[in-house]
Design a protein around this motif. Structure first.
Motif, PDB file in Angstrom:
ATOM      1  N   PHE A  45       0.868  -1.282   0.006  1.00  0.00           N
ATOM      2  CA  PHE A  45       0.063  -0.208  -0.082  1.00  0.00           C
ATOM      3  C   PHE A  45       0.818   1.220   0.074  1.00  0.00           C
ATOM      4  CE2 PHE A  45      -2.912  -2.619   2.462  1.00  0.00           C
ATOM      5  CZ  PHE A  45      -4.076  -2.772   1.681  1.00  0.00           C
ATOM      6  N   LEU A  46       0.356   2.329  -0.399  1.00  0.00           N
ATOM      7  CA  LEU A  46       0.855   3.646  -0.148  1.00  0.00           C
ATOM      8  C   LEU A  46       0.585   3.828   1.380  1.00  0.00           C
ATOM      9  CD1 LEU A  46       0.291   6.915  -2.198  1.00  0.00           C
ATOM     10  CD2 LEU A  46       0.165   6.912   0.532  1.00  0.00           C
ATOM     11  N   ALA A  47       1.616   4.046   2.017  1.00  0.00           N
ATOM     12  CA  ALA A  47       1.454   3.960   3.778  1.00  0.00           C
ATOM     13  C   ALA A  47       2.476   4.816   4.360  1.00  0.00           C
ATOM     14  CB  ALA A  47       1.765   2.503   4.152  1.00  0.00           C
ATOM     15  N   GLY A  48       2.353   5.023   5.347  1.00  0.00           N
ATOM     16  CA  GLY A  48       3.299   5.755   6.438  1.00  0.00           C
ATOM     17  C   GLY A  48       2.938   5.690   7.902  1.00  0.00           C
ATOM     18  N   HIS A  49       3.921   6.007   8.710  1.00  0.00           N
ATOM     19  CA  HIS A  49       3.624   5.934  10.267  1.00  0.00           C
ATOM     20  C   HIS A  49       3.136   7.299  10.662  1.00  0.00           C
ATOM     21  CE1 HIS A  49       7.055   2.804  10.248  1.00  0.00           C
ATOM     22  NE2 HIS A  49       5.748   2.082  10.127  1.00  0.00           N
TER      23      HIS A  49
END
Length: 295
Positions: free
Chosen positions: A185-189
Motif C-alpha cells: 500500500f501507499l503507507a506511512g507511520h
C-alpha cells in the motif's frame, strides 16, 4: 542512539568492507544478539563494551523498534535504545569502524546514513525538543502508559481503486529497509498527528495525490506482530472515495513504481499483511490479525 541532551547525536562511520551491515556509512553503534545474551539490553551493553569500551552512558532506555534488511536479505526487527553522553569522541578508544562524530539534525541530509537512520534521529529530536516537552514537568506520554501496557506503532494505508475496481500498490525499492522488491500500500507511520491527517500527508508526499478528509473512510484494521521482540503494530487501512492527481514517483528511494492490480489477482510479491488486508476488505471484514500465534 547516543545523544548529548542538547540536539547532538553520536554517529559511527563503519568500515568499507563487503559482507558487513551498512558498510561505509554513518550508523548507530550496536550489533546482533547471541545465544549467551540474556536480553536485548545485555546485547547492547556487550556490543558497546566491545566497540567503545571507555564510553559510559546514562539513561539507557528502549526507544523504538525499527525494521532493517540484513546482509543476507532477511527482514530483521532492530530494538533501538537511547542513552546520553557528553564527551569528546576523539578520546574514545574505538575498536571497530573508522570514527565517531557528533552531528546535529540539520546536517543529516549531507551524510551517507544507514537506511532509515535520518528519520529515526529526526523523530527522536522532535520528541525531545523543548517545544514538545510536556508542561509543568509532566512526563512524556510514552512513560505514562499503565504498567504492563505494550505501546504500538500505528500505520496508515491507502486503499485506492480506479474505475475498473483495481487497487493501487507501490513496488518497494530493492534496497528498502522494509519489504524490498515487494508490492505494498501507499503507507506511512503516524507522527504527532491523527490518522487521517497522516494519510492525506503521505498520499501527497509519496505519490502527489490530493485527498480531501471528507472523502476518506476506514475499511480495515489489521493488528500484527512480526516477531516476539518486535513492537506490535496497528495498521489502519482507509479508502479514498475520490482524489485528484496521477500517482507519481516522488520518493524513488522507497518506491520505484505504482501500478493498479485486480484485488482478486494480486502478484506473488505482495507484503503478506497487505495481501491479508485486501482479502479482508474484499470479503467485507473490518478486522484481521497476523503473527500473534508466533509469539
Amino acid at each position: 542512539m547516543i545523544h548529548d541532551g542538547h540536539g547532538r547525536y553520536l554517529l559511527h562511520l563503519r568500515d568499507q568492507r563487503e559482507g558487513i551491515w551498512s558498510p561505509g556509512v554513518f550508523a548507530l553503534l550496536g550489533g546482533g544478539r547471541t545465544l549467551d545474551d540474556p536480553c536485548l539490553e545485555a546485547t547492547l551493553r556487550r556490543e558497546l563494551a566491545e566497540e567503545v569500551p571507555s564510553l559510559e552512558l546514562t539513561g539507557l532506555t528502549p526507544y523504538a523498534v525499527e525494521e532493517a534488511t540484513s546482509v543476507d536479505g532477511l527482514a530483521v526487527p532492530v530494538q533501538v535504545y537511547s542513552g546520553r553522553w557528553q564527551g569528546d569522541p576523539d578520546t574514545i578508544d574505538l575498536q571497530e569502524g573508522v570514527l565517531l562524530r557528533w552531528f546535529t539534525v540539520d546536517v543529516l541530509d549531507r551524510l551517507g546514513l544507514s537506511p532509515g537512520l535520518g528519520d529515526l534521529i529526526r523523530r527522536h529530536a522532535a520528541d525531545h525538543s523543548p517545544a514538545s516537552s510536556p508542561p509543568h514537568g509532566r512526563r512524556l506520554l510514552r512513560h505514562e502508559a499503565p504498567e504492563g501496557t505494550e505501546l504500538h506503532i500505528v500505520g496508515v494505508h491507502l486503499y485506492l481503486q480506479d474505475e475498473h475496481g483495481r487497487t493501487l500498490l507501490g513496488l518497494r525499492h530493492p534496497d528498502s529497509a522494509y519489504a524490498g522488491n515487494q508490492w505494498h500500500f501507499l503507507a506511512g507511520h503516524c507522527e504527532r498527528e491523527e490518522a487521517i491527517s497522516c494519510l492525506v500527508r503521505e498520499a501527497q508526499e509519496e505519490a502527489g495525490l490530493i485527498i480531501e478528509r471528507g472523502n476518506v473512510e476506514l475499511v480495515h484494521l489489521i493488528h500484527l506482530v512480526d516477531s516476539p521482540s518486535a513492537r506490535p503494530r496497528i495498521g489502519l487501512v482507509f479508502r479514498a472515495r475520490s482524489w485528484s492527481g496521477t500517482p507519481s514517483i516522488l520518493e524513488p528511494d522507497r518506491c520505484v513504481e505504482w501500478r493498479w492490480w485486480n484485488p482478486k489477482d494480486l502478484p506473488a510479491e505482495v507484503v503478506p499483511y497487505t495481501r491479508q488486508a485486501i482479502e479482508g476488505i474484499v470479503a467485507g471484514r473490518l478486522y484481521s490479525q497476523m503473527g500473534w500465534d508466533r509469539r
